[in-house]
Design a protein around this motif. Structure first.
Motif, PDB file in Angstrom:
ATOM      1  N   GLY A 401     -21.831  74.700  -0.894  1.00 17.87           N
ATOM      2  CA  GLY A 401     -22.795  74.658  -1.979  1.00 17.87           C
ATOM      3  C   GLY A 401     -22.136  74.383  -3.318  1.00 17.87           C
ATOM      4  N   PHE A 402     -21.067  75.099  -3.625  1.00 16.45           N
ATOM      5  CA  PHE A 402     -20.406  74.889  -4.913  1.00 16.45           C
ATOM      6  C   PHE A 402     -19.609  73.582  -4.929  1.00 16.45           C
ATOM      7  CE2 PHE A 402     -21.341  79.328  -5.991  1.00 16.45           C
ATOM      8  CZ  PHE A 402     -21.671  79.177  -7.338  1.00 16.45           C
ATOM      9  N   TYR A 403     -19.076  73.162  -3.778  1.00 21.39           N
ATOM     10  CA  TYR A 403     -18.413  71.859  -3.719  1.00 21.39           C
ATOM     11  C   TYR A 403     -19.398  70.765  -4.125  1.00 21.39           C
ATOM     12  CZ  TYR A 403     -16.010  67.762  -1.805  1.00 21.39           C
ATOM     13  OH  TYR A 403     -15.414  66.526  -1.658  1.00 21.39           O
ATOM     14  N   GLN A 404     -20.621  70.837  -3.586  1.00 17.80           N
ATOM     15  CA  GLN A 404     -21.644  69.849  -3.933  1.00 17.80           C
ATOM     16  C   GLN A 404     -22.093  70.001  -5.388  1.00 17.80           C
ATOM     17  OE1 GLN A 404     -24.818  70.250  -1.034  1.00 17.80           O
ATOM     18  NE2 GLN A 404     -23.334  70.354   0.637  1.00 17.80           N
ATOM     19  N   LEU A 405     -22.198  71.264  -5.872  1.00 15.23           N
ATOM     20  CA  LEU A 405     -22.624  71.485  -7.250  1.00 15.23           C
ATOM     21  C   LEU A 405     -21.597  70.931  -8.231  1.00 15.23           C
ATOM     22  CD1 LEU A 405     -24.873  72.776  -8.960  1.00 15.23           C
ATOM     23  CD2 LEU A 405     -23.588  74.912  -8.885  1.00 15.23           C
ATOM     24  N   ASN A 406     -20.317  70.935  -7.851  1.00 16.22           N
ATOM     25  CA  ASN A 406     -19.268  70.355  -8.694  1.00 16.22           C
ATOM     26  C   ASN A 406     -19.452  68.858  -8.885  1.00 16.22           C
ATOM     27  OD1 ASN A 406     -16.175  72.267  -8.176  1.00 16.22           O
ATOM     28  ND2 ASN A 406     -18.252  72.967  -8.467  1.00 16.22           N
ATOM     29  N   ARG A 407     -20.364  68.249  -8.103  1.00 11.60           N
ATOM     30  CA  ARG A 407     -20.574  66.805  -8.135  1.00 11.60           C
ATOM     31  C   ARG A 407     -22.040  66.429  -8.364  1.00 11.60           C
ATOM     32  NH1 ARG A 407     -16.449  68.531  -5.429  1.00 11.60           N
ATOM     33  NH2 ARG A 407     -14.590  67.222  -5.200  1.00 11.60           N
TER      34      ARG A 407
END
Length: 794
Positions: A401-407
């Motif tokens: 989730g946070f990996y995707q939110l970073n992008r």
């Protein structure tokens, strides 16, 4: 004599030289060249004036490997102590006094859950690859450099960091949200031992049909409070950050001076040395992000670039239930579950103890979750108390989730990323340069049976503890581009689009109301300057909400002209907790004494101490003040029937007596800054005389409990030590994200004697902000040194 003095000088010089060499060997290397295995190309790391690394790589794997390396340079001990706390391994380095803490965290199941989760992770997924590269960078640094000073002091052996360690630390952070351990035992005790009239001030539904109170014996109540105390002590005494609350808001371009959205955020976290966030500016072709990272986490929890920005607050939803199990009279290892007796699962673990024999631990589990009585060892009572915790029970792909939110640069991609964050509950407040603002409450909300109030300990035999799946993400509280032109999040109870109730341990509404009042002023065009003033606001309307119903009683309690003047000063106070405010000191002392006089006699010393640590007390006190007929006013054990006026008078007199004995008779010297201070504590700073070496502070602190500048102290007697507050203050105007401002409460580095160990502490206390350099030109202009990481020819 001459020869003796010469020899002494040589010894002193050698000792000084040795000490210098030893300390210097521990310092981060921020210039020159180093070699790393598995790099595909050279990576440059520019360090700015605050020691923040700006990493420029040619590909994603190299970027995360470099991040792991430089993060470890500055924060290796923080990583080590956090993983040991989360995995129940502190006694191995700190001795027998930490066995209880280790036993608690083993019982919570974080370690076992992390190991199972790591074993089933898809390591070919992009987020997993990022984590592997990051951990490899950490391990390469650890393997090739001297250990931190703390390792030497405590005798810590180096060992590689693993995926399970990262997942364990995530479990600790999730657990630090959980208020249920402190709140549910004391509320259930009040309900079942005192009754509905006493429970009323907490504004909770009364369930007289509950059978938990009939099941629990005196020893079981002692267990519950012991667990609450142990839970609190484990968090307080670790000297490590834990999440408490937060502010965040986003303002659309129609309401800003620049015409583009503006994002503000200041997550409220327990202060510590080093602070929770590690700042790093990461880039490779096609990706750029200025992020705030937690220990052992490669993806940013807070971040921004030229296209988008986000912050977080704590959702405060109740994602942890305590459940009293019914045991089989003929077999204590069985509990009644869905109409039949079922066996408790059990496993054995050993806690290694420094300078002592290992401690064996039997951890049991019912179908509802771990039996937390195990945390008390052999002193546990007869009724098993299970813990249902969403962190253990949901899929929770939070790393993805946070990996995707970073992008995530659009509403759709941000929403999709946030949906993967299931526990702990978080509010994500987001904005982009295209003009969008959004807020999503991220959590997997369970479907509990109708009428069940999880604020109390639940009955495991009746079915009220069962979960019928989860609500869809669309039912979570959320907003996108609201017509009013702004979004504010401040830990108050949010509203679901479906109107469903969302149980939780929410903060007072006052802080959110104060922010909303300011942001709703259509005459204001928001920019970085007036946003700073709002983040630094030290006021609250809570004092007058509590004091107004007591005004007549306070005036009657004043014994002479001097006291009458103090009462009028208090009643006319605007709630501003400035450093020179004497009313702030008097009010916060009175809050404590009022709580003592009204509630301590009805509760045991242990339960009263636990109540002081709950959020529900903040909400209860104004209701109590408004109800002159509440049974809390009458003192138990007294022949007389005390009224509200009697209790207020006793609290007033006790407040003045304490302040005079502590601060002197001259009330004009009772300034808030003299009694409200912040010291940033290091884990080793818990012991004297190491506190003078590792801790930072004390500093006179403005703000206070539940003011926007939430430098919060516990309810207690003066003087007060600030426990938690803004872990960073960030302001990003999406018209020019390169001008974004922030601050670290202490410093970027966790390495003792490093120049960045505490170089921001005084500026933070003065309410100053510093640039967060984002663009290449700003990075080069503010670079103080450059480290080049070259591929190692293995």
């Amino acid at each position: 004599m001459k020869r003796t003095l010469t020899a002494l000088a040589v010894i002193v010089a050698a000792t000084a030289g040795g000490a210098y060499w030893y300390i210097d060997s521990k310092q981060p290397q921020r210039a020159g060249e180093l070699q790393l295995s598995a790099l595909q190309a050279a990576v440059t790391v520019d360090y700015d004036e605050r020691g923040v690394p700006h990493i420029q790589a040619q590909n994603e794997a190299d970027m995360y490997r470099a991040l792991g390396y430089v993060h470890a340079q500055d924060r290796l001990f923080q990583m080590e102590i956090l993983r040991r706390l989360a995995r129940g391994e502190l006694a191995e380095i700190l001795g027998s006094k930490l066995v209880d803490t280790d036993r608690l965290f083993r019982t919570l199941g974080i370690r076992e859950h992390a190991d199972r989760y790591a074993a089933k992770m898809d390591m070919s997924a992009t987020a997993s690859k990022a984590l592997q590269a990051y951990l490899d960078g950490i391990n390469q640094y650890q393997a090739n450099h001297p250990a931190p000073i703390e390792f030497d002091v405590l005798g810590i052996d180096k060992r590689p960091f693993t995926t399970a360690d990262t997942l364990s630390v995530a479990g600790y952070m999730a657990y630090s949200f959980a208020a249920a351990f402190r709140t549910e035992p004391v509320l259930t005790h009040i309900r079942d031992q005192l009754g509905a009239d006493y429970l009323k001030v907490f504004d909770l539904d009364w369930h007289p049909q509950g059978v938990v109170g009939q099941q629990l014996a005196a020893g079981d109540w002692q267990d519950l409070n012991a667990i609450a105390e142990l839970s609190l002590a484990a968090l307080e005494e670790a000297g490590l950050p834990q999440f408490e609350g937060s502010n965040a808001w986003a303002v659309s371009g129609s309401r800003t001076a620049s015409g583009k959205p503006l994002l503000a955020g200041d997550p409220h976290i327990r202060f510590a040395v080093p602070s929770v966030w590690y700042e790093a500016n990461l880039s490779y072709p096609g990706f750029s992000l200025y992020g705030h990272h937690q220990a052992l986490n490669p993806v940013a929890s807070l971040g921004h670039n030229n296209e988008f920005a986000w912050s977080i607050t704590m959702f405060q939803n109740d994602d942890l239930d305590l459940i009293a199990e019914k045991t089989n009279p003929d077999n204590p290892n069985q509990v009644w579950y869905r109409g039949q007796w079922v066996d408790l699962q059990s496993r054995e673990e050993q806690i290694s103890v420094k300078d002592a024999e290992p401690v064996s631990l039997t951890i049991r589990r019912s179908p509802h979750g771990p039996i937390i009585n195990s945390a008390l060892g052999e002193t546990a009572g007869s009724t098993p108390i299970a813990m249902w915790w969403a962190f253990l029970e949901t899929d929770n792909p939070i790393l993805d989730g946070f990996y995707q939110l970073n992008r995530a640069n659009s509403l759709d991609t941000a929403r999709a990323a946030v949906e993967n964050i299931e526990s702990p509950g978080l509010n994500i407040v987001w904005a982009n340069a295209s003009g969008d603002i959004g807020w999503w409450a991220a959590a997997k909300l369970p479907r509990r049976p109708a009428g069940v109030n999880p604020s109390f300990i639940l009955d495991g035999a009746s079915g009220e503890a069962e979960k019928d799946g989860y609500f869809p993400f669309s039912a979570n509280p959320q907003e996108e581009n609201p017509a009013r032109g702004y979004i504010v999040s401040a830990n108050y109870q949010p509203v679901s689009p479906t109107g469903m109730a969302i149980p939780g341990y929410y903060n007072l509404p006052d802080r959110g109301q104060r922010l909303n009042q300011r942001l709703s002023d259509n005459s204001v065009k928001w920019d970085l300057n007036n946003s700073q003033a709002l983040q630094l606001e030290p006021g609250t309307g809570y004092p007058q909400r509590l004091l107004t119903p007591l005004a007549a009683d306070l005036r009657a309690a004043a014994g002479d002209a001097e006291e009458q003047a103090l009462v009028e000063q208090l009643l006319g106070w605007d709630g501003q907790h400035t450093l020179d405010a004497t009313a702030a000191t008097l009010f916060n002392q009175l809050v404590y004494q009022l709580t003592v006089e009204a509630m301590a006699d009805e509760l045991s010393e242990a339960f009263f101490a636990t109540l002081l640590q709950t959020r529900v007390l903040d909400s209860a006190l104004p209701r109590l003040a408004s109800d002159a007929t509440s049974p809390w006013w009458d003192k138990r054990g007294s022949d007389a029937v005390e009224s509200r006026a009697d209790t207020v008078k006793a609290a007033w007199q006790a407040s003045l007596a304490h302040l005079r004995s502590t601060l002197g008779n001259d009330a004009s010297t009772w300034a808030w800054g003299n009694v409200h201070t912040l010291t940033h504590s290091h884990p080793l700073g818990q012991q004297k005389p190491l506190d003078t070496l590792f801790n930072v502070g004390p500093f006179a602190a403005p703000g206070g409990h539940e003011t926007p500048n939430n430098l919060s102290q516990p309810i207690g007697p003066a003087p007060w030590s600030v426990v938690y507050g803004p872990s960073t203050r960030r302001l990003i105007d999406m018209a020019d994200a390169s001008s974004a401002l922030g601050i670290n409460p202490v410093g970027q580095s966790g390495v003792l004697f490093d120049k960045h160990y505490k170089d921001q502490a005084e500026r933070y206390m003065r309410g100053e902000y510093v640039p967060m350099h984002l663009d290449l030109d700003a990075i080069k202009a503010n670079s103080r040194s450059q480290l080049v990481l070259q591929p190692r020819a293995d």
